[in-house]
Design a protein around this motif. Structure first.
Motif, PDB file in Angstrom:
ATOM      1  N   PRO A   1      -4.364  27.380   5.062  1.00  0.00           N
ATOM      2  CA  PRO A   1      -3.386  27.037   4.021  1.00  0.00           C
ATOM      3  C   PRO A   1      -2.257  26.182   4.576  1.00  0.00           C
ATOM      4  O   PRO A   1      -1.722  26.458   5.652  1.00  0.00           O
ATOM      5  N   ARG A   2      -1.894  25.138   3.822  1.00  0.00           N
ATOM      6  CA  ARG A   2      -0.830  24.245   4.262  1.00  0.00           C
ATOM      7  C   ARG A   2       0.551  24.770   3.890  1.00  0.00           C
ATOM      8  O   ARG A   2       1.557  24.302   4.421  1.00  0.00           O
ATOM      9  N   LEU A   3       0.617  25.685   2.960  1.00  0.00           N
ATOM     10  CA  LEU A   3       1.890  26.323   2.649  1.00  0.00           C
ATOM     11  C   LEU A   3       1.612  27.747   2.178  1.00  0.00           C
ATOM     12  O   LEU A   3       0.475  28.106   1.872  1.00  0.00           O
ATOM     13  N   ASP A   4       2.657  28.533   2.141  1.00  0.00           N
ATOM     14  CA  ASP A   4       2.548  29.937   1.740  1.00  0.00           C
ATOM     15  C   ASP A   4       2.963  30.064   0.280  1.00  0.00           C
ATOM     16  O   ASP A   4       4.160  30.046  -0.038  1.00  0.00           O
ATOM     17  N   PRO A   5       2.008  30.169  -0.656  1.00  0.00           N
ATOM     18  CA  PRO A   5       2.367  30.235  -2.080  1.00  0.00           C
ATOM     19  C   PRO A   5       3.270  31.409  -2.413  1.00  0.00           C
ATOM     20  O   PRO A   5       4.131  31.303  -3.293  1.00  0.00           O
ATOM     21  N   GLU A   6       3.076  32.526  -1.711  1.00  0.00           N
ATOM     22  CA  GLU A   6       3.898  33.697  -2.011  1.00  0.00           C
ATOM     23  C   GLU A   6       5.360  33.450  -1.647  1.00  0.00           C
ATOM     24  O   GLU A   6       6.277  33.833  -2.386  1.00  0.00           O
ATOM     25  N   ARG A   7       5.589  32.824  -0.500  1.00  0.00           N
ATOM     26  CA  ARG A   7       6.979  32.520  -0.116  1.00  0.00           C
ATOM     27  C   ARG A   7       7.611  31.544  -1.104  1.00  0.00           C
ATOM     28  O   ARG A   7       8.764  31.699  -1.504  1.00  0.00           O
ATOM     29  N   VAL A   8       6.836  30.530  -1.501  1.00  0.00           N
ATOM     30  CA  VAL A   8       7.360  29.558  -2.461  1.00  0.00           C
ATOM     31  C   VAL A   8       7.704  30.251  -3.773  1.00  0.00           C
ATOM     32  O   VAL A   8       8.775  30.017  -4.354  1.00  0.00           O
ATOM     33  N   ALA A   9       6.815  31.125  -4.233  1.00  0.00           N
ATOM     34  CA  ALA A   9       7.066  31.823  -5.503  1.00  0.00           C
ATOM     35  C   ALA A   9       8.300  32.710  -5.414  1.00  0.00           C
ATOM     36  O   ALA A   9       9.104  32.773  -6.343  1.00  0.00           O
ATOM     37  N   ARG A  10       8.446  33.412  -4.281  1.00  0.00           N
ATOM     38  CA  ARG A  10       9.630  34.263  -4.130  1.00  0.00           C
ATOM     39  C   ARG A  10      10.910  33.432  -4.101  1.00  0.00           C
ATOM     40  O   ARG A  10      11.935  33.827  -4.665  1.00  0.00           O
ATOM     41  N   ALA A  11      10.839  32.271  -3.433  1.00  0.00           N
ATOM     42  CA  ALA A  11      12.033  31.431  -3.330  1.00  0.00           C
ATOM     43  C   ALA A  11      12.437  30.854  -4.687  1.00  0.00           C
ATOM     44  O   ALA A  11      13.628  30.727  -4.986  1.00  0.00           O
ATOM     45  N   LEU A  12      11.455  30.511  -5.515  1.00  0.00           N
ATOM     46  CA  LEU A  12      11.760  29.899  -6.807  1.00  0.00           C
ATOM     47  C   LEU A  12      12.185  30.918  -7.853  1.00  0.00           C
ATOM     48  O   LEU A  12      12.854  30.568  -8.829  1.00  0.00           O
ATOM     49  N   GLY A  13      11.788  32.157  -7.667  1.00  0.00           N
ATOM     50  CA  GLY A  13      12.240  33.188  -8.573  1.00  0.00           C
ATOM     51  C   GLY A  13      11.336  33.389  -9.769  1.00  0.00           C
ATOM     52  O   GLY A  13      10.289  32.740  -9.915  1.00  0.00           O
ATOM     53  N   PRO A  14      11.712  34.295 -10.672  1.00  0.00           N
ATOM     54  CA  PRO A  14      10.832  34.691 -11.781  1.00  0.00           C
ATOM     55  C   PRO A  14      10.617  33.609 -12.826  1.00  0.00           C
ATOM     56  O   PRO A  14       9.793  33.782 -13.716  1.00  0.00           O
ATOM     57  N   GLY A  15      11.330  32.488 -12.759  1.00  0.00           N
ATOM     58  CA  GLY A  15      11.123  31.435 -13.736  1.00  0.00           C
ATOM     59  C   GLY A  15       9.908  30.578 -13.476  1.00  0.00           C
ATOM     60  O   GLY A  15       9.563  29.727 -14.303  1.00  0.00           O
ATOM     61  N   PHE A  16       9.224  30.801 -12.331  1.00  0.00           N
ATOM     62  CA  PHE A  16       8.059  29.990 -11.972  1.00  0.00           C
ATOM     63  C   PHE A  16       6.855  30.878 -11.722  1.00  0.00           C
ATOM     64  O   PHE A  16       6.980  31.998 -11.214  1.00  0.00           O
ATOM     65  N   THR A  17       5.691  30.369 -12.064  1.00  0.00           N
ATOM     66  CA  THR A  17       4.413  31.000 -11.738  1.00  0.00           C
ATOM     67  C   THR A  17       3.529  29.967 -11.056  1.00  0.00           C
ATOM     68  O   THR A  17       3.394  28.843 -11.555  1.00  0.00           O
ATOM     69  N   LEU A  18       2.942  30.335  -9.926  1.00  0.00           N
ATOM     70  CA  LEU A  18       2.054  29.421  -9.202  1.00  0.00           C
ATOM     71  C   LEU A  18       0.598  29.764  -9.487  1.00  0.00           C
ATOM     72  O   LEU A  18       0.176  30.925  -9.333  1.00  0.00           O
TER      73      LEU A  18
END
Length: 793
Positions: A562-579
């Protein structure tokens, strides 16, 4: 007090130890201490540990005065540990990225159990990665279920897992209260793991690969010939003494006896573990253990297992090895039988195919396939549906395996690859449509029409351009490739760039059809209700911005990483985003993800990528051709180009996507998070970049590409009479999801407030439509319409 104490014993593992330590220290979960124990190793292990301790204060270096073995080295680490939980990692293994975060989240969700069992994957010295074959035993169950936390009595099947210490996290106060410690000798995990699991009042599981278990070519304990393998008997003595001291655990005696017999059988069958002079002693001691610990009235295994058990009990090592040799021979015969059958079947099918080639073509039959028989998808699927709609009397058949049969719509016949019906259809169908090439064994007949649709606008090098790219070509036979290209009658193109590339890298006498991308027709016809239904089907929370993350394959990597960690990105963006995470179909890492509180949805198994595009409010990709399709929706696109230079050097590209992107570009994970948090992903510059990109790569995608293809190829209508292309400015693609704003009006995603930073994304004013190009209109001059090869076929 840190959350985790990760204990790493090291002895003669200097080639691997740095990778091991890095895999722990580079985790995105940082609340840890790493206790690295130098077991008086004669190589550079001690120096590597000291260097790591100098660089990172979380590393605690422990140097033992003498070599005490793996078990006692772990004990030395336990005595110095201060974390809530203990984890063990051998010095030649590694933690998978994101593992500690996933373990911490699972422990929190399950109420701090005494033991958490997680999964592992074997990494062969060749680089091949294979997940634990018993991963199904780690199913987590429904959230809130009482089975989320349990005692071993409730899930006794966990005893079938590999009994090692490093696939579990242990609450330190539990270990200290029970007085658990590792014994000396080989197989030290056995008298640790069984007592731990039997004693634990609360156990939970994590269905995720957290450890990469290295299979060394040489030097591993299990591949070392030594009398020390006889230590296994002392270890099982310790297990049964523990059981004898706990009357409440007596009911586990039969299960542990069976595990012991299986374990001894594995050691006895291994060709290189026991020295020749130790084999007789091993069987004598195995027989003694069998007689000593066999529970009264224990069931006798059936068949050959019963005979092996009897020989082990009697200590008859020569007869046992003779039986094992017979088993190996039987398995060889069984393995050879399918090969003989396959060759005989292939010969019969070859004769059948030759006979079918002598029979007349069926003018109404069209055969379709896509992605190496992986279901009903891509341009062939859109064309097949339009054939059934527009061509009277047409019969269509689709080549795919039973695993993808559910993707076929009603009325489409399935052809199993390699079957007699498959060869009959290839021999007699009038029309052949594929987005890759058909089997090399196929012979193109006079009168057959072969349409090659390809599967995307090319950014990366393709065809003959791979001759100078061995990492990407991987042994491709370019002569055979050109033989297959010579079968094509038509080659589909979505834009001028694609036409120029295909005709150069696949040179032959076919006719280019610059008609657009049939699979993208749905973008112009879907409605807001369709988008809403798709989002509900995928489980996208209402009111969130859905971002489709669809990376491409890396030719320069042996295995997908994986080139990035989707879980970290989702946590950083908060509940307004879904990946929505969809790895490339060559990859397999999607199913290993966690859930990040439900904001990361694994859609790797979802069949129709077009529907994922419709459901998503934005696309996040790197160099995947999906960006050219998604641009037709006129929704935001973000490019994550963290390895652009390496990708470009290994694969080769036709233009610099970072210089002419369809939207903002990030180079690091933090930059990517900032793009979404600040609203740059959907701002005016994003809209301007997308408008230029659409003008260049989406000239024909007006929702009627499939119709133009069918009318031209299947109905034989002249190019000049095909439906004209709708200009970009007049197209109305499916709207993105909308939500109510405080004033009661509905706004598209681009006008929403970014949840993390409070930034309002105001849509940019529509870019002026580019002047219609003559090549975009089917009524233009002949030189600008169908592209014909001047060289005869």
């Amino acid at each position: 007090m840190p959350r985790f104490s990760v204990i790493v014993p090291a002895y003669e593992v200097q080639p691997y130890l740095s990778d091991c330590l890095r895999s722990v220290l580079e985790q995105d979960f940082t609340d840890l201490e790493l206790i690295a124990v130098d077991d008086h190793s004669p190589d550079a292990c001690g120096a590597i540990i000291d260097e790591a301790a100098e660089r990172d204060p979380r590393v605690r270096a422990v140097h033992l005065a003498e070599n005490v073995g793996l078990g006692r080295a772990r004990n030395a680490g336990i005595r110095r540990a201060t974390g809530d939980y203990l984890l063990f990692l051998d010095g030649d293994d590694t933690l998978a990225p994101g593992s500690l975060r996933a373990i911490a989240d699972r422990l929190a969700r399950t109420g701090e159990p005494q033991v958490l069992v997680f999964d592992y994957a074997r990494v062969d010295w060749t680089g091949d990665v294979v997940r634990n074959v018993r991963a199904d035993l780690l199913r987590e169950g429904d959230p809130g279920s009482v089975r989320q936390v349990f005692r071993l009595d409730q899930r006794p099947e966990l005893l079938r897992l590999l009994m090692v210490a490093w696939n579990k996290a242990y609450r330190r106060d539990f270990v200290r209260a029970e007085g658990f410690a590792f014994p000396p000798g080989f197989y030290e995990d056995t008298p640790w793991t069984f007592p731990v699991l039997l004693s634990a009042e609360s156990i939970a599981v994590l269905d995720r690969v957290c450890v990469h278990y290295r299979q060394r070519r040489r030097g591993g304990i299990l591949r070392t010939t030594s009398r020390r393998h006889l230590d296994v008997f002392d270890q099982y003595d310790r297990v049964f003494r523990f059981l004898g001291a706990r009357p409440e655990l007596a009911h586990w005696h039969p299960a542990l006896f069976r595990r012991m017999v299986d374990h001894l059988g594995v050691i006895a069958a291994a060709p290189d573990r026991l020295p020749v002079r130790a084999r007789a002693e091993f069987f004598r001691r195995a027989g003694a253990h069998h007689r000593r610990y066999r529970p009264h009235g224990a069931a006798i295994p059936p068949g050959r297992a019963r005979l092996r058990c009897l020989l082990l009990r009697l200590g008859a090592h020569r007869a046992y090895r003779l039986l094992r040799g017979g088993d190996r021979m039987r398995r060889s015969v069984v393995a050879l039988a399918p090969v003989v059958y396959a060759r005989l079947r292939a010969s019969v099918l070859w004769v059948h195919y030759r006979v079918q080639l002598c029979l007349p073509l069926d003018p109404r039959l069209a055969v379709f396939a896509a992605y190496w028989h992986k279901g009903y998808a891509c341009h062939p699927a859109a064309i097949e549906a339009k054939v059934r709609e527009l061509v009277p009397g047409a019969r269509t058949a689709w080549i795919t395996t039973p695993a993808y049969s559910h993707t076929l719509p009603p009325g489409v016949r399935r052809l199993h690859p390699g079957s007699a019906a498959y060869w009959t259809a290839l021999a007699r169908a009038r029309f052949l449509v594929n987005n890759v090439n058909f089997t090399p064994g196929m012979r193109k007949r006079p009168g057959q029409i072969h349409l090659q649709t390809h599967h995307g606008t090319p950014l990366k090098h393709m065809g003959l351009d791979l001759r100078d790219r061995p990492a990407a070509a991987r042994g491709m036979d370019f002569g055979k490739l050109l033989e297959r290209v010579d079968r094509w009658d038509y080659s589909l193109s979505a834009n001028r760039h694609t036409t120029l590339v295909w005709e150069r890298v696949y040179p032959s006498g076919y006719t280019t059809l610059p008609y657009g991308s049939p699979r993208d027709d749905v973008f112009q016809h879907a409605t807001e209700d369709d988008v809403t239904r798709l989002r509900a089907r995928l489980g996208i929370p209402a009111g969130t911005v859905a971002v489709l993350y669809a990376p491409t394959h890396r030719d320069y990597q042996r295995r997908p990483v994986p080139r990035l960690d989707p879980e970290r990105v989702a946590r950083a963006l908060g509940p307004g985003f879904t990946l929505l995470v969809r790895p490339h179909y060559f990859s397999a890492w999607g199913g290993a993800m966690g859930k990040a509180g439900g904001r990361v949805l694994d859609v790797s198994g979802y069949g129709r990528v077009e529907e994922l595009c419709l459901a998503a409010d934005a696309l996040l990709t790197d160099y995947s051709s999906i960006m050219f399709d998604y641009a037709n929706l006129d929704r935001p696109i973000v490019i994550h180009a963290d390895d652009w230079d390496a990708y470009r050097a290994a694969r080769g590209t036709y233009f610099d996507i970072t210089a002419a992107p369809p939207g903002p570009v990030s180079r690091t994970e933090d930059e990517l998070i900032a793009l979404f948090a600040t609203g740059a992903w959907c701002g005016p510059r994003s809209a301007a970049l997308r408008a230029a990109f659409r003008a260049r790569f989406c000239p024909y995608d007006d929702g009627r590409a499939a119709e133009r293809v069918v009318r031209r190829v299947f109905l034989g209508e002249p190019h000049e009479l095909l439906p004209p292309v709708v200009p970009l400015a007049e197209r109305r693609p499916a709207p993105a999801a909308a939500r109510a704003t405080p004033n009661g009006a509905d706004q598209p995603v681009e006008a929403r407030t970014a949840p993390r930073a409070g930034v309002v994304c105001t849509p940019a004013p529509p870019a002026p439509a580019p002047a219609a190009s003559p090549v975009a209109s089917p009524t233009a001059s002949p030189a600008a319409s169908l592209t014909h090869r001047s060289r005869p076929r």
